[in-house]
Design an enzyme around this catalytic site. Structure first.
Site, PDB file in Angstrom:
ATOM      1  CG  HIS A 104      61.626  79.164  25.506  1.00 21.49           C
ATOM      2  ND1 HIS A 104      61.295  78.758  24.242  1.00 21.49           N
ATOM      3  CD2 HIS A 104      62.803  79.832  25.406  1.00 21.49           C
ATOM      4  CE1 HIS A 104      62.248  79.157  23.401  1.00 21.49           C
ATOM      5  NE2 HIS A 104      63.161  79.822  24.080  1.00 21.49           N
ATOM      6  CD  GLU A 121      67.923  85.593  27.647  1.00 18.96           C
ATOM      7  OE1 GLU A 121      69.157  85.574  27.848  1.00 18.96           O
ATOM      8  OE2 GLU A 121      67.393  86.238  26.733  1.00 18.96           O
TER       9      GLU A 121
HETATM   10  N1  COA Z   1      56.517  84.535  35.001  1.00 17.74           N
HETATM   11  C1  COA Z   1      55.221  84.509  35.357  1.00 17.74           C
HETATM   12  N2  COA Z   1      54.242  84.080  34.550  1.00 17.74           N
HETATM   13  C2  COA Z   1      54.592  83.670  33.334  1.00 17.74           C
HETATM   14  C3  COA Z   1      55.921  83.675  32.900  1.00 17.74           C
HETATM   15  C4  COA Z   1      56.925  84.130  33.781  1.00 17.74           C
HETATM   16  N3  COA Z   1      58.205  84.157  33.440  1.00 17.74           N
HETATM   17  N4  COA Z   1      55.981  83.223  31.623  1.00 17.74           N
HETATM   18  C5  COA Z   1      54.721  82.951  31.278  1.00 17.74           C
HETATM   19  N5  COA Z   1      53.879  83.219  32.311  1.00 17.74           N
HETATM   20  C6  COA Z   1      52.434  83.033  32.330  1.00 17.74           C
HETATM   21  C7  COA Z   1      51.740  84.197  31.654  1.00 17.74           C
HETATM   22  O1  COA Z   1      51.433  85.223  32.577  1.00 17.74           O
HETATM   23  C8  COA Z   1      50.525  83.546  31.068  1.00 17.74           C
HETATM   24  O2  COA Z   1      49.556  83.443  32.058  1.00 17.74           O
HETATM   25  P1  COA Z   1      47.983  83.740  31.751  1.00 17.74           P
HETATM   26  O3  COA Z   1      47.624  82.733  30.708  1.00 17.74           O
HETATM   27  O4  COA Z   1      47.317  83.538  33.069  1.00 17.74           O
HETATM   28  O5  COA Z   1      47.947  85.143  31.232  1.00 17.74           O
HETATM   29  C9  COA Z   1      50.985  82.137  30.733  1.00 17.74           C
HETATM   30  O6  COA Z   1      52.124  81.889  31.561  1.00 17.74           O
HETATM   31  C10 COA Z   1      51.385  81.988  29.287  1.00 17.74           C
HETATM   32  O7  COA Z   1      52.265  83.059  28.948  1.00 17.74           O
HETATM   33  P2  COA Z   1      52.512  83.607  27.466  1.00 17.74           P
HETATM   34  O8  COA Z   1      52.871  85.041  27.533  1.00 17.74           O
HETATM   35  O9  COA Z   1      51.375  83.197  26.576  1.00 17.74           O
HETATM   36  O10 COA Z   1      53.742  82.754  27.027  1.00 17.74           O
HETATM   37  P3  COA Z   1      54.683  83.097  25.836  1.00 17.74           P
HETATM   38  O11 COA Z   1      55.048  81.826  25.190  1.00 17.74           O
HETATM   39  O12 COA Z   1      54.134  84.142  24.959  1.00 17.74           O
HETATM   40  O13 COA Z   1      55.917  83.737  26.604  1.00 17.74           O
HETATM   41  C11 COA Z   1      58.030  84.327  27.338  1.00 17.74           C
HETATM   42  C12 COA Z   1      57.197  83.304  26.559  1.00 17.74           C
HETATM   43  C13 COA Z   1      59.493  83.895  27.313  1.00 17.74           C
HETATM   44  C14 COA Z   1      57.900  85.723  26.684  1.00 17.74           C
HETATM   45  C15 COA Z   1      57.498  84.368  28.814  1.00 17.74           C
HETATM   46  O14 COA Z   1      57.612  83.101  29.404  1.00 17.74           O
HETATM   47  C16 COA Z   1      58.203  85.428  29.654  1.00 17.74           C
HETATM   48  O15 COA Z   1      57.806  86.595  29.611  1.00 17.74           O
HETATM   49  N6  COA Z   1      59.290  85.044  30.389  1.00 17.74           N
HETATM   50  C17 COA Z   1      60.038  86.006  31.173  1.00 17.74           C
HETATM   51  C18 COA Z   1      61.019  86.764  30.287  1.00 17.74           C
HETATM   52  C19 COA Z   1      62.169  85.906  29.831  1.00 17.74           C
HETATM   53  O16 COA Z   1      62.754  85.154  30.606  1.00 17.74           O
HETATM   54  N7  COA Z   1      62.537  86.047  28.537  1.00 17.74           N
HETATM   55  C20 COA Z   1      63.627  85.310  27.941  1.00 17.74           C
HETATM   56  C21 COA Z   1      63.098  84.274  27.017  1.00 17.74           C
HETATM   57  S1  COA Z   1      64.389  83.222  26.375  1.00 17.74           S
END
Ligand code: COA
Length: 369
Positions: free
Chosen positions: A256, A314
């Protein structure tokens, strides 16, 4: 307005004033969500959709009379929206549910009508349009709403074409109340920007629907269910998750932007599914979901020791909506039926400030020669 309060890294927009809201507060470090003065853990399992409407609109939970009044008014609003169907063109025949909802809602005239406030009218229209779209998608003809029912009961009846149980209605209400508002998320921000220009509520909600449609905002529950199908048994979970990460894909329903601990809404929905299972009505996916969540936390911790990655809302949304018999294609529109309560309240809150939202930008283009 601090545009990027959700980002841990520097945004370049610090120092811009944060929006004030009485609607909800997200504490990502401690994993707490407060909705209009109530912990989501309590509100989500105790309140109805109608209660959440009244709470966000007036700041207080209604008494029994107020709840009945809200239920009757939302019922009338659904009936009013049903009368609009002949004037919606092919809006509710579009193949994507969010396209259908956005297009149908755009046909609603702003303003109070027939003794119903504008907010009642649009909130009632969103649930009726979403349910009617699902009926059409399933090859069923539109069916008039039953204005005497609570929104969740009428929604399930219309979508599934059969009588819902009390436990199913309670589970859907728990979901809608739990997701009714969540700080300055992308769709809420979109609604507030439109409200701040002096534009109307329907335009603000159409903008919010457009933002919610994006897969980074409201689209994960369908893929979570696909994942549970693919894993199929707890013993496959770790291997499947490792393979997924090895292929460079993310685990849906995990991680998240704000929460650094488990999303508190995941726990509320998990309890709501448990309650549904105890009543004998569920898809039986809860124990598999729990096993996959446990495995995912372990696998993600090994890969990202410095980045806490836990279940988000989710993850259990997928199990809950599936358990009450909603098709995957209706998951995002169903999210909108809950979140429209927050959007509409944010519209009023923003309009009351009388202030235009004009975010700053930082020019990084070439200088004139
Ligand atoms: N699965 C695998 N790796 C994940 C992950 C996941 N669900 N969520 C984050 N990571 C990893 C990223 O690959 C990243 O790794 P890196 O630094 O080696 O590249 C690190 O964790 C940080 O991720 P980041 O994209 O900066 O986090 P964010 O705060 O921008 O992302 C989300 C938040 C929700 C977009 C992300 O966690 C995600 O894509 N989750 C899956 C989709 C989801 O469930 N969405 C509903 C949200 S309520």
């Amino acid at each position: 307005m601090n545009l990027d309060s959700n980002r841990p890294q520097s945004s370049g927009l610090e120092g811009v004033v944060a929006a004030e809201t009485r609607l909800s507060d997200v504490d990502g470090e401690r994993g707490r969500l407060t909705i209009a003065g109530h912990d989501v853990e309590h509100l989500g399992l105790a309140a109805t959709y109608e209660d959440a409407f009244a709470l966000l609109e007036s700041g207080a939970l209604p008494d029994a009379t107020g709840r009945e009044r809200t239920r009757a008014a939302l019922g009338q609003a659904r009936a009013q929206a049903f009368a609009l169907l002949p004037r919606l063109g092919d809006a509710l025949e579009l193949s994507d549910g969010m396209d259908a909802l956005r297009t149908a809602l755009a046909h609603v005239q702003p303003g109070a009508q027939g003794g119903l406030s504008e907010s009642m009218r649009v909130v009632g229209a969103v649930s009726l349009f979403a349910a009617t779209w699902a009926r059409r998608a399933a090859g069923l003809s539109p069916q008039p709403p039953d204005p005497a029912r609570a929104t969740a009961s009428d929604f399930l009846r219309l979508v599934r074409d059969r009588e819902p149980s009390a436990a199913e209605v309670q589970a859907l209400e728990a979901y809608w109340v739990t997701v009714c508002d969540h700080g300055m998320n992308a769709s809420t921000f979109a609604a507030r920007v439109v409200a701040s220009t002096g534009s109307d509520r329907v335009s603000a909600l159409v903008a919010a629907l457009g933002a919610l449609k994006g897969p980074l905002h409201g689209g994960a529950p369908g893929p979570v269910l696909d994942m549970l199908d693919a894993v199929s048994s707890p013993k496959n979970a770790e291997r499947w998750l490792e393979a997924e990460l090895g292929a460079g894909r993310r685990i849906m329903g995990m991680g998240h932007r704000i929460y650094r601990v488990r999303d508190p809404r995941a726990a509320v929905l998990e309890k709501a599914i448990e309650r549904l299972e105890q009543a004998g009505a569920s898809s039986g996916r809860l124990s598999l979901a729990r096993a996959v969540e446990r495995a995912a936390v372990g696998v993600l911790r090994a890969r990202h020791p410095d980045r806490p990655l836990h279940a988000n809302v989710e993850f259990y949304t997928a199990v809950l909506l599936d358990s009450v018999g909603l098709p995957r294609s209706l998951f995002s529109p169903a999210f909108a039926v809950g979140r429209v309560l927050g959007w509409s309240a944010h519209f009023d809150e923003q309009r009351a400030t009388g202030r235009l939202i004009r975010p700053a930008s930082r020019y990084v283009g070439p200088k004139p020669s």
